[in-house]
Motif scaffolding. Structure first.
Motif, short mmCIF file in Angstrom:
data_model
loop_
_atom_site.label_atom_id
_atom_site.label_comp_id
_atom_site.label_asym_id
_atom_site.label_seq_id
_atom_site.Cartn_x
_atom_site.Cartn_y
_atom_site.Cartn_z
N ASN A 182 -3.30 3.98 5.64
CA ASN A 182 -4.03 3.67 6.87
C ASN A 182 -5.50 3.38 6.59
O ASN A 182 -6.09 2.49 7.20
CB ASN A 182 -3.90 4.84 7.85
N ASP A 183 -6.10 4.13 5.66
CA ASP A 183 -7.50 3.88 5.30
C ASP A 183 -7.66 2.49 4.71
O ASP A 183 -8.64 1.79 5.01
CB ASP A 183 -7.98 4.94 4.29
N PHE A 184 -6.74 2.10 3.87
CA PHE A 184 -6.80 0.77 3.25
C PHE A 184 -6.70 -0.32 4.31
O PHE A 184 -7.49 -1.28 4.31
CB PHE A 184 -5.67 0.63 2.23
N LEU A 185 -5.74 -0.20 5.23
CA LEU A 185 -5.55 -1.22 6.26
C LEU A 185 -6.71 -1.26 7.25
O LEU A 185 -7.07 -2.32 7.75
CB LEU A 185 -4.24 -0.96 7.01
N ASP A 186 -7.33 -0.10 7.51
CA ASP A 186 -8.42 -0.04 8.49
C ASP A 186 -9.76 -0.48 7.91
O ASP A 186 -10.60 -1.05 8.62
CB ASP A 186 -8.56 1.38 9.05
N VAL B 287 -8.71 -10.63 1.93
CA VAL B 287 -9.78 -10.07 1.12
C VAL B 287 -9.56 -8.56 1.00
O VAL B 287 -9.52 -7.85 2.00
CB VAL B 287 -11.16 -10.34 1.74
N SER B 288 -9.42 -8.08 -0.22
CA SER B 288 -9.26 -6.65 -0.47
C SER B 288 -10.51 -6.13 -1.17
O SER B 288 -10.72 -6.37 -2.36
CB SER B 288 -8.02 -6.40 -1.34
N ARG B 289 -11.34 -5.44 -0.41
CA ARG B 289 -12.64 -5.01 -0.93
C ARG B 289 -12.49 -3.79 -1.83
O ARG B 289 -11.77 -2.85 -1.52
CB ARG B 289 -13.58 -4.71 0.23
N LEU B 290 -13.22 -3.82 -2.95
CA LEU B 290 -13.15 -2.73 -3.92
C LEU B 290 -14.19 -1.66 -3.66
O LEU B 290 -14.16 -0.60 -4.29
CB LEU B 290 -13.34 -3.27 -5.34
N GLY B 291 -15.14 -1.91 -2.75
CA GLY B 291 -16.19 -0.93 -2.51
C GLY B 291 -17.33 -1.09 -3.50
O GLY B 291 -17.27 -1.91 -4.44
N GLU C 200 -14.61 10.36 -19.14
CA GLU C 200 -13.51 9.48 -18.77
C GLU C 200 -14.01 8.31 -17.94
O GLU C 200 -14.99 8.41 -17.21
CB GLU C 200 -12.47 10.26 -17.97
N GLN C 201 -13.33 7.19 -18.06
CA GLN C 201 -13.65 6.02 -17.26
C GLN C 201 -13.30 6.30 -15.79
O GLN C 201 -12.38 7.06 -15.51
CB GLN C 201 -12.85 4.81 -17.74
N PRO C 202 -14.05 5.73 -14.86
CA PRO C 202 -13.73 5.96 -13.44
C PRO C 202 -12.35 5.41 -13.10
O PRO C 202 -11.87 4.47 -13.73
CB PRO C 202 -14.83 5.18 -12.70
N THR C 203 -11.69 6.05 -12.15
CA THR C 203 -10.35 5.62 -11.76
C THR C 203 -10.41 4.26 -11.07
O THR C 203 -11.41 3.90 -10.46
CB THR C 203 -9.72 6.65 -10.82
N MET C 204 -9.31 3.53 -11.16
CA MET C 204 -9.23 2.23 -10.53
C MET C 204 -9.23 2.39 -9.02
O MET C 204 -8.54 3.25 -8.48
CB MET C 204 -7.96 1.52 -10.98
N PRO C 205 -10.00 1.58 -8.28
CA PRO C 205 -9.98 1.68 -6.81
C PRO C 205 -8.57 1.51 -6.26
O PRO C 205 -7.78 0.71 -6.77
CB PRO C 205 -10.90 0.52 -6.38
N PHE C 206 -8.27 2.24 -5.20
CA PHE C 206 -6.94 2.17 -4.61
C PHE C 206 -6.62 0.75 -4.15
O PHE C 206 -5.48 0.28 -4.29
CB PHE C 206 -6.84 3.15 -3.44
N SER C 207 -7.62 0.05 -3.61
CA SER C 207 -7.37 -1.31 -3.12
C SER C 207 -6.96 -2.24 -4.26
O SER C 207 -6.13 -3.13 -4.05
CB SER C 207 -8.61 -1.85 -2.41
N ARG C 208 -7.52 -2.06 -5.48
CA ARG C 208 -7.09 -2.86 -6.62
C ARG C 208 -5.65 -2.49 -7.01
O ARG C 208 -4.83 -3.36 -7.34
CB ARG C 208 -8.04 -2.67 -7.80
N ALA D 145 0.83 -1.21 0.00
CA ALA D 145 0.00 0.00 0.00
C ALA D 145 0.86 1.25 0.00
O ALA D 145 0.54 2.25 -0.67
CB ALA D 145 -0.93 -0.01 1.21
N THR D 146 1.98 1.24 0.74
CA THR D 146 2.87 2.39 0.78
C THR D 146 3.51 2.63 -0.57
O THR D 146 3.58 3.78 -1.05
CB THR D 146 3.96 2.19 1.85
N THR D 147 3.98 1.59 -1.22
CA THR D 147 4.57 1.72 -2.55
C THR D 147 3.56 2.26 -3.54
O THR D 147 3.89 3.08 -4.40
CB THR D 147 5.10 0.36 -3.04
N THR D 148 2.30 1.84 -3.41
CA THR D 148 1.25 2.30 -4.32
C THR D 148 0.93 3.78 -4.09
O THR D 148 0.81 4.56 -5.04
CB THR D 148 -0.03 1.47 -4.12
N ALA D 149 0.81 4.17 -2.82
CA ALA D 149 0.44 5.55 -2.50
C ALA D 149 1.56 6.53 -2.80
O ALA D 149 1.30 7.66 -3.24
CB ALA D 149 0.03 5.65 -1.03
#
Length: 397
Positions: free
Chosen positions: A153-157, A175-179, A190-198, A134-138
């Motif tokens: 932190n939001d992703f982990l929580d 399990v990584s939920r996409l919402g 434009e197409q919606p952005t990819m969820p951060f969790s993905r 998650a840190t590398t992604t952010a």
């Protein structure tokens, strides 16, 4: 249906929502025939090979007194239609809007259990793994030390969860939920952005695949921009911690990508790390630690243990590499120091007379070895004093 099977469907009913089941049906050849908003939905399985098309009623009114038994009935019917047990149905419904990451411990288990302490350490290592990805992604340029971006932190929580273990082997399910799905984009938008969790899970898959590749074939270029390959020292360290028990035969890592999003180009095959590959993880981690940390200018003092002449130098000056054994931050290192001309001569003298050699430069870990680079300076004052000469004698290594 047996009581145990019915209890299984009651259990997964408490873990699912009607909207999650509806999204699953919409993604698996079911057609919505009738809908009473906030009351119920009728779905028809158009792809069924049966002569009579199966239908299920999904209750939506969670405040109705009979909601739970009706919802359990619907889940049991879906399991029967698809020939899945309750656990398989749960996994497939969750996978509609969640990415699944499976970590299988391949080791001898007489009764299907693992030591409690091993389970605790594995969970801690998995948390470290997800935090690193998650840190590398952010923030690809983050040092992986100190405060993390808020998105981590939001992703982990909120978004990442521990799921059910799979039958037949000891498997941790992440399990990584996409919402919830967003509205369909209008034409021209434009197409919606990819969820951060993905994004995090793709980073994780890419990092794990790259790590396995590096344990098989060393590639120094991969460390020039490790974050672009999903790599971080924390990620590799977490693999080391999971793989620590000697009785672990291999670590099997696999992904199941959410059906509601496009399938990525990574994580499509199981990543297997056997004992031979696990043994190479420390070398990969050490190189990443050097890559993530700032360049350090160090003064090294120690004996010259060996010398290798460089025959490719076009000038008349002698050149070679001295291997200096020294202490840095309490650790004994063998550092490769390239030297030319008079500096090379002082290194030869220190080697032959077993005198301490003092040199300053930029210390880094490259190609599985510690090396000094940059503007290298040799302090020859002690050697001059011992030899009584301002220049080193001509020596052959």
């Amino acid at each position: 249906m047996t009581r145990s099977a019915l209890d299984s469907y009651r259990e997964i009913a408490s873990a699912l929502s009607p909207s999650a089941v509806s999204q699953f049906l919409a993604s698996h050849d079911w057609e919505l025939e009738l809908q009473q908003p906030q009351v119920r939905e009728i779905w028809r399985y158009a792809a069924s090979p049966l002569t009579t098309t199966p239908r299920v009623m999904i209750p939506l009114a969670t405040d109705f007194a009979d909601f739970t038994p009706r919802f359990v009935d619907a889940l049991e019917s879906l399991g029967h239609i698809h020939d899945w047990d309750a656990g398989q149905l749960l996994e497939r419904v969750i996978a509609t809007r969640a990415d699944l990451f499976f970590v299988r411990l391949d080791q001898e288990m007489l009764d299907g259990t693992i030591p409690f302490q091993q389970a605790e350490k594995t969970l801690q290592a998995l948390l470290k793994m997800m935090k690193a990805a998650a840190t590398t992604t952010a923030d690809p340029y983050h040092s992986h030390r100190g405060r993390r971006p808020a998105a981590v932190n939001d992703f982990l929580d909120e978004d990442v969860r521990l799921g059910h273990t799979k039958h037949g082997s000891f498997v941790f399910t992440i399990v990584s939920r996409l919402g919830d799905a967003g509205p369909e984009p209008m034409d021209g938008r434009e197409q919606p952005t990819m969820p951060f969790s993905r994004q995090v899970m793709e980073t994780l898959a890419r990092g794990l695949e790259t790590t396995k590749r590096l344990t098989q074939t060393w590639d120094q270029e991969a460390f020039a921009s490790p974050s672009s390959l999903g790599l971080s020292a924390g990620l590799v360290e977490s693999l080391e911690e999971i793989s620590q028990p000697e009785y672990l035969r291999s670590l099997d890592l696999s992904f199941e990508w959410a059906a509601a999003e496009r399938k990525p180009d990574v994580g499509l095959a199981t990543i297997v790390l056997d004992r031979d590959l696990i043994a190479e993880l420390p070398s990969v981690r050490e190189q990443l630690v050097r890559s993530e940390g700032p360049v350090r200018r160090e003064t090294l003092i120690g004996p010259v243990k060996s010398l290798v002449r460089d025959e490719s130098t076009p000038s008349d000056e002698e050149a070679g590499t001295a291997i200096v054994v020294t202490e840095v931050n309490g650790k004994t290192l063998r550092v490769h120091v390239p030297l030319v001309g008079e500096d090379h001569g002082w290194a030869i003298m220190a080697y032959e007379q077993r005198l301490p050699f003092t040199v300053t430069g930029d210390l880094s870990y490259e190609r599985r070895a510690w090396r000094l680079s940059g503007d290298i300076e040799v302090d020859s004052s002690f050697l001059r004093h011992r030899s009584g000469s301002e220049t080193p004698e001509s020596h052959q290594p």
